[in-house]
Design a protein around this motif. Structure first.
Motif, PDB file in Angstrom:
ATOM      1  N   THR A 284       0.856  -1.178   0.000  1.00  0.00           N
ATOM      2  CA  THR A 284       0.000   0.000   0.000  1.00  0.00           C
ATOM      3  C   THR A 284       0.897   1.234   0.000  1.00  0.00           C
ATOM      4  N   GLU A 285       0.286   2.409  -0.216  1.00  0.00           N
ATOM      5  CA  GLU A 285       1.058   3.646  -0.214  1.00  0.00           C
ATOM      6  C   GLU A 285       1.593   3.978   1.172  1.00  0.00           C
ATOM      7  N   ALA A 286       1.027   3.362   2.203  1.00  0.00           N
ATOM      8  CA  ALA A 286       1.435   3.649   3.578  1.00  0.00           C
ATOM      9  C   ALA A 286       2.324   2.559   4.166  1.00  0.00           C
ATOM     10  N   ASP A 287       2.795   1.639   3.322  1.00  0.00           N
ATOM     11  CA  ASP A 287       3.617   0.553   3.842  1.00  0.00           C
ATOM     12  C   ASP A 287       5.054   1.002   4.108  1.00  0.00           C
ATOM     13  N   VAL A 288       5.640   0.410   5.148  1.00  0.00           N
ATOM     14  CA  VAL A 288       7.027   0.656   5.538  1.00  0.00           C
ATOM     15  C   VAL A 288       7.764  -0.672   5.496  1.00  0.00           C
ATOM     16  N   ILE A 289       8.988  -0.671   4.968  1.00  0.00           N
ATOM     17  CA  ILE A 289       9.816  -1.876   4.938  1.00  0.00           C
ATOM     18  C   ILE A 289      11.011  -1.664   5.846  1.00  0.00           C
ATOM     19  N   GLU A 290      11.181  -2.564   6.811  1.00  0.00           N
ATOM     20  CA  GLU A 290      12.288  -2.476   7.754  1.00  0.00           C
ATOM     21  C   GLU A 290      13.099  -3.767   7.732  1.00  0.00           C
ATOM     22  N   ASN A 291      14.394  -3.641   7.957  1.00  0.00           N
ATOM     23  CA  ASN A 291      15.256  -4.803   8.166  1.00  0.00           C
ATOM     24  C   ASN A 291      15.333  -5.066   9.656  1.00  0.00           C
ATOM     25  N   VAL A 292      14.951  -6.267  10.064  1.00  0.00           N
ATOM     26  CA  VAL A 292      14.972  -6.639  11.475  1.00  0.00           C
ATOM     27  C   VAL A 292      15.720  -7.963  11.612  1.00  0.00           C
ATOM     28  N   SER A 293      15.819  -8.456  12.837  1.00  0.00           N
ATOM     29  CA  SER A 293      16.487  -9.725  13.102  1.00  0.00           C
ATOM     30  C   SER A 293      15.561 -10.624  13.897  1.00  0.00           C
ATOM     31  N   ILE A 294      15.452 -11.883  13.485  1.00  0.00           N
ATOM     32  CA  ILE A 294      14.670 -12.875  14.211  1.00  0.00           C
ATOM     33  C   ILE A 294      15.618 -13.968  14.680  1.00  0.00           C
ATOM     34  N   ASN A 295      15.910 -13.963  15.963  1.00  0.00           N
ATOM     35  CA  ASN A 295      16.821 -14.952  16.556  1.00  0.00           C
ATOM     36  C   ASN A 295      18.147 -15.022  15.795  1.00  0.00           C
ATOM     37  N   GLY A 296      18.660 -13.855  15.430  1.00  0.00           N
ATOM     38  CA  GLY A 296      19.933 -13.776  14.750  1.00  0.00           C
ATOM     39  C   GLY A 296      19.869 -13.917  13.247  1.00  0.00           C
ATOM     40  N   HIS A 297      18.689 -14.159  12.692  1.00  0.00           N
ATOM     41  CA  HIS A 297      18.534 -14.306  11.251  1.00  0.00           C
ATOM     42  C   HIS A 297      18.006 -13.006  10.645  1.00  0.00           C
ATOM     43  N   LYS A 298      18.591 -12.598   9.504  1.00  0.00           N
ATOM     44  CA  LYS A 298      18.123 -11.415   8.803  1.00  0.00           C
ATOM     45  C   LYS A 298      16.668 -11.592   8.400  1.00  0.00           C
ATOM     46  N   ALA A 299      15.867 -10.532   8.612  1.00  0.00           N
ATOM     47  CA  ALA A 299      14.446 -10.610   8.293  1.00  0.00           C
ATOM     48  C   ALA A 299      13.982  -9.307   7.653  1.00  0.00           C
ATOM     49  N   SER A 300      12.925  -9.413   6.852  1.00  0.00           N
ATOM     50  CA  SER A 300      12.301  -8.250   6.226  1.00  0.00           C
ATOM     51  C   SER A 300      10.903  -8.088   6.797  1.00  0.00           C
ATOM     52  N   LEU A 301      10.635  -6.907   7.329  1.00  0.00           N
ATOM     53  CA  LEU A 301       9.339  -6.609   7.935  1.00  0.00           C
ATOM     54  C   LEU A 301       8.640  -5.541   7.109  1.00  0.00           C
ATOM     55  N   VAL A 302       7.457  -5.860   6.603  1.00  0.00           N
ATOM     56  CA  VAL A 302       6.643  -4.910   5.843  1.00  0.00           C
ATOM     57  C   VAL A 302       5.348  -4.704   6.614  1.00  0.00           C
ATOM     58  N   TYR A 303       5.044  -3.443   6.949  1.00  0.00           N
ATOM     59  CA  TYR A 303       3.805  -3.190   7.692  1.00  0.00           C
ATOM     60  C   TYR A 303       3.192  -1.863   7.262  1.00  0.00           C
ATOM     61  N   THR A 304       1.898  -1.745   7.448  1.00  0.00           N
ATOM     62  CA  THR A 304       1.178  -0.533   7.097  1.00  0.00           C
ATOM     63  C   THR A 304       1.206   0.441   8.266  1.00  0.00           C
ATOM     64  N   ASP A 305       1.683   1.641   8.000  1.00  0.00           N
ATOM     65  CA  ASP A 305       1.775   2.693   9.015  1.00  0.00           C
ATOM     66  C   ASP A 305       0.471   3.488   9.018  1.00  0.00           C
ATOM     67  N   SER A 306      -0.327   3.290  10.047  1.00  0.00           N
ATOM     68  CA  SER A 306      -1.636   3.953  10.107  1.00  0.00           C
ATOM     69  C   SER A 306      -1.524   5.455  10.323  1.00  0.00           C
ATOM     70  N   THR A 307      -0.328   5.955  10.670  1.00  0.00           N
ATOM     71  CA  THR A 307      -0.138   7.403  10.858  1.00  0.00           C
ATOM     72  C   THR A 307       0.304   8.093   9.574  1.00  0.00           C
ATOM     73  N   ASP A 308       0.568   7.327   8.538  1.00  0.00           N
ATOM     74  CA  ASP A 308       1.018   7.906   7.262  1.00  0.00           C
ATOM     75  C   ASP A 308      -0.143   8.658   6.589  1.00  0.00           C
ATOM     76  N   PRO A 309       0.124   9.831   5.997  1.00  0.00           N
ATOM     77  CA  PRO A 309      -0.935  10.582   5.315  1.00  0.00           C
ATOM     78  C   PRO A 309      -1.602   9.792   4.189  1.00  0.00           C
ATOM     79  N   GLU A 310      -0.884   8.805   3.609  1.00  0.00           N
ATOM     80  CA  GLU A 310      -1.429   8.013   2.518  1.00  0.00           C
ATOM     81  C   GLU A 310      -2.227   6.801   3.006  1.00  0.00           C
ATOM     82  N   TYR A 311      -2.357   6.659   4.306  1.00  0.00           N
ATOM     83  CA  TYR A 311      -3.037   5.493   4.859  1.00  0.00           C
ATOM     84  C   TYR A 311      -4.514   5.463   4.466  1.00  0.00           C
ATOM     85  N   ASP A 312      -4.951   4.318   3.958  1.00  0.00           N
ATOM     86  CA  ASP A 312      -6.342   4.125   3.547  1.00  0.00           C
ATOM     87  C   ASP A 312      -6.920   2.978   4.363  1.00  0.00           C
ATOM     88  N   THR A 313      -7.860   3.285   5.212  1.00  0.00           N
ATOM     89  CA  THR A 313      -8.414   2.256   6.107  1.00  0.00           C
ATOM     90  C   THR A 313      -9.117   1.133   5.356  1.00  0.00           C
TER      91      THR A 313
END
Length: 355
Positions: A284-313
């Motif tokens: 979505t236009e309000a999605d954020v992609i972050e690099n995180v770690s899960i138990n030492g393994h590289k991970a990609s986290l994609v989530y919708t930021d409800s505070t973003d001006p482009e957020y569509d409920t």
């Protein structure tokens, strides 16, 4: 020839090819027909979701599994095999984004399959398991009939291509019998003992069965086999959630947890790394992609930021997707949910091998 190809070069090429794939006209391609098993499973999940208020509870993450037909793989197949710098550049999985689509690429090298769990399901009832031992890339199950001492030993393990070729040659020259799923096995009989040998070429697994029972009964004992990935499950789930659906097959596992009151869902899927080339989903236009770690393994986290001006409920793709690879078990894990990222990360970090 310039062999100094960086990971950034590979990613840029992937984006170019991805745009070409996205622009491809699929209007003349026949619609895919899903199996009855798939349709039944989806109806159950959809009915659980629809039973609430109708609000989207789980992000409809599109797992576009592409096997052996992706242009990017054809483009780099020769270079990956013969140019060391290309191999080093793409040996680690990576993510690209274009046209509001996030795509995960999983390059392959050598035997990068997960070690599966195989259990024969036609063993005569008079037998019971005496021992079941597993190590890194091998498993041995010993069955015993305590009434008369009859035994069956079932062993499978990783083998080399050379070993597989040797076994294939022996099977072409000697008599074979048919086991589960149509596999041909070499049958050897001597000194009141039967030995069955066969192999699985896709995963390079070698199988050996030894027993003192008659060949006919032994062949029947291995006429059916349960095959699935090692079992994983979370040791922590958010309060109010319970497991409502699970499905296992040789290459993937699906677990779905649902909140009994709100209808919110956490979907956990994991796959044999060796079977997956790419998959992805819509943003979505309000999605954020972050690099995180899960138990030492590289991970990609994609989530919708409800505070973003482009957020569509009302956007059906609102939610969260978490992807990571366990390099030790050779498996890809994927979670999609509508919960907050802190809860999903805690859920992910609690996932452990059950057996």
């Amino acid at each position: 020839m310039n062999t100094q190809i960086s990971k950034e070069d590979i990613r840029n090429a992937a984006i170019i090819v991805g745009n070409s794939i996205a622009a491809f006209d699929t209007s003349n391609i026949p619609s895919h027909t899903f199996s009855d098993r798939h349709e039944t499973a989806m109806r159950r999940i959809l009915s659980l979701i629809a039973s609430d208020t109708g609000r989207t509870r789980r992000r409809p993450f599109v797992r576009r599994l592409v096997a052996c037909i992706v242009a990017i793989l054809i483009l780099f197949a020769g270079a990956y095999a013969f140019i060391p710098s290309v191999h080093a550049a793409v040996n680690e999985w990576f993510t690209t984004v274009w046209n509001n689509i996030v795509t995960y690429y999983f390059p392959h090298s050598g035997n990068d399959h997960a070690f599966p769990v195989l259990t024969p399901t036609s063993i005569p009832e008079r037998f019971e398991i005496e021992s079941d031992t597993a190590s890194d890339g091998a498993r041995t199950i010993r069955y015993i009939d305590k009434a008369n001492g009859d035994f069956i030993v079932f062993d499978y393990r990783w083998i080399s291509q050379r070993q597989a070729d040797k076994l294939k040659q022996s099977m072409e020259n000697d008599d074979t019998v048919v086991l589960y799923s149509g596999y041909n096995a070499l049958l050897q009989e001597s000194n009141n003992k039967c030995v069955l040998k066969w192999y699985e070429p896709h995963n390079l697994l070698g199988f050996t069965v030894e027993s003192n029972i008659a060949a006919e009964e032994l062949i029947q004992a291995f006429s059916a086999m349960d095959i699935h990935l090692p079992e994983y499950a979370p040791t922590w789930i958010p309060e109010g959630f319970e497991l409502v659906y699970e499905d296992r097959d040789p290459g993937s596992t699906t677990l779905t947890y649902m909140h009994t009151e709100t209808g919110d869902i956490i979907g956990l899927d994991y796959y044999d790394y060796g079977n997956i080339d790419i998959f992805g989903g819509d943003l979505t236009e309000a999605d954020v992609i972050e690099n995180v770690s899960i138990n030492g393994h590289k991970a990609s986290l994609v989530y919708t930021d409800s505070t973003d001006p482009e957020y569509d409920t009302n956007n059906v793709f609102n939610g969260l997707v978490l992807i990571w690879v366990d390099n030790n078990s050779k498996m890809i894990f994927a979670i999609d949910s509508s919960l907050e990222k802190e809860e999903v990360i805690r859920f992910a970090e609690s996932i452990t091998k059950v057996r």
